[in-house]
Design an enzyme around this catalytic site. Structure first.
Site, PDB file in Angstrom:
ATOM      1  CB  THR A  40     -10.288  -4.738 -24.399  1.00  0.00           C
ATOM      2  OG1 THR A  40     -11.409  -4.857 -23.536  1.00  0.00           O
ATOM      3  CG2 THR A  40     -10.753  -4.574 -25.822  1.00  0.00           C
ATOM      4  CG  HIS A  43      -9.470 -10.343 -25.137  1.00  0.00           C
ATOM      5  ND1 HIS A  43      -9.255 -11.630 -24.717  1.00  0.00           N
ATOM      6  CD2 HIS A  43     -10.212  -9.758 -24.170  1.00  0.00           C
ATOM      7  CE1 HIS A  43      -9.851 -11.807 -23.543  1.00  0.00           C
ATOM      8  NE2 HIS A  43     -10.431 -10.682 -23.186  1.00  0.00           N
TER       9      HIS A  43
END
Ligand code: NAD
Ligand code: ZN
Length: 343
Positions: A40, A43
């Protein structure tokens, strides 16, 4: 304090001075010692379409951490300065049907630490007391730092009974690697790992895989035959987010098998529902951790000999965050830890 901040829409994270977080009456302030880098965070750093849709800068990234409590709100009586804690990264509403029933992992109003509110890539992080996990004595501090993804692994690995069963793990990223060790600890018979990256296949075997194959080179039906399997896999853990991996798992299941899906695809996946119907498969989505049954299970499995430490392969001081992110992004790594303890 210093923090790694997404200052504006676009790639990159900036290490900068920001005010220490203020705490409300129900909150706990934690001095961060170690943090883990999650996909995450990659990203958010690279600002992919998901991040552009989801993140509203400015935001301090990060949700995997261990630290020491330095202050608590006036309403907090169960936590005290000096205690070593981690945070459950899903902040739930507390008021919906599932939250009230104690099924907080099913809350439809979850806000993610380091996603929807300021996270832990900082010298201090504040979070509601209901999101604080008090570590039991004897838990290794690096392992404590990654209880969040370790919990994803445990939640997935224990989604179906695995004692004596033959298990397929698709994707040996940090979470897949930990799930292998959990499946071994929980009594699986054969654990077959499918992973294209050679570095991660080696780690998979160290974590307890029976065999780790490159899906581009080996057909799982052949692997099954070599291992003397006759019915197919009883349980599969989809930990890659890749369409072909899910379809291959479905093709290789025993009738009545269960597929726990943790991997997050970037696009829709087409599957043959006939396989689900005629083979009576169960596909189950897994998100986050059960609060706090998963956390309890993690702790007691560590106390009864589970070792996930080989999944941690890299450590960096927070100043070297760029190198830390590069290591995590390279694929030739397991879990990457950043140290925040000293300035
Ligand atoms: P990761 O991206 O590091 O690992 C995925 C692995 O899958 C990689 O090692 C990759 O080489 C491998 N892979 C690629 N193609 C494959 C194929 N065809 N067959 C088998 N493996 C293949 O991710 P991670 O941090 O270990 O997380 C695993 C997955 O879980 C990711 O998709 C992540 O987004 C997701 N995730 C979900 C939750 C949740 O709550 N559901 C939480 C955290 C992470
Ligand atoms: Zn809720």
């Amino acid at each position: 304090m210093r923090a790694l901040v997404k200052t504006q829409a676009g790639p990159g994270l900036t290490l900068m001075e920001v005010p220490e977080p203020a705490i409300g009456i129900n909150d706990v302030l934690v001095k961060v010692r170690k943090t883990g880098i999650c996909g995450t965070d990659l990203h958010i750093e690279s600002w992919d379409p998901w991040a552009a849709r989801t993140i509203h800068p400015p935001l301090i990234a990060g949700h995997e951490f261990v630290g020491e409590i330095t202050a608590v709100g006036s309403n907090v009586s169960d936590f005290h300065p000096g205690e070593i804690v981690s945070g459950e990264g899903h902040v739930t509403c507390g008021r919906c049907r599932h939250c009230l029933a104690g099924r907080r992992h099913l809350c439809a109003h979850t806000i993610g630490l380091g996603v929807g509110r300021d996270g832990c890539f900082a010298e201090y992080v504040a979070l509601p007391m209901a999101n604080v996990w008090h570590h039991w004595p004897g838990i290794d501090e690096e392992v404590a730092a990654i209880f969040d993804p370790f919990g994803n692994a445990v939640h997935t690995a224990l989604a179906f009974p695995i004692l004596g069963e033959d298990v397929l793990v698709s994707g040996a990223g940090p979470i897949g690697l930990m799930a292998i060790a959990v499946a071994r600890h929980a009594g699986a018979r054969l654990i077959v790992v499918s992973e294209p990256n050679a570095y991660r296949r080696d780690l998979a075997v160290r974590m307890g895989a029976t065999v780790a194959i490159d899906p581009r080179e080996r057909d799982l039906h052949d692997v099954q035959a070599e291992l003397g399997m006759v019915e197919g896999f009883d349980v599969a853990m989809e930990m890659s987010g890749v369409a072909v991996a899910l379809r291959t798992a479905m093709d290789n299941m025993a009738h009545g098998g269960g597929i726990a899906i943790l991997g997050i695809p970037t696009a829709e996946i087409t599957i043959d529902v006939n396989e689900i119907v005629f083979n009576q498969l169960t596909l189950r989505g897994i998100y986050g951790r059960e609060m706090y049954e998963t956390w309890y299970k993690m702790t007691v499995m560590l106390q009864s000999g589970l070792d996930i430490k080989p999944a941690i392969t890299h450590r960096f001081p927070y100043r070297d965050h760029a190198a830390a992110f590069a290591a995590a992004r390279s694929g030739d790594s397991g879990k990457v830890i950043m140290e925040w303890a000293e300035r």
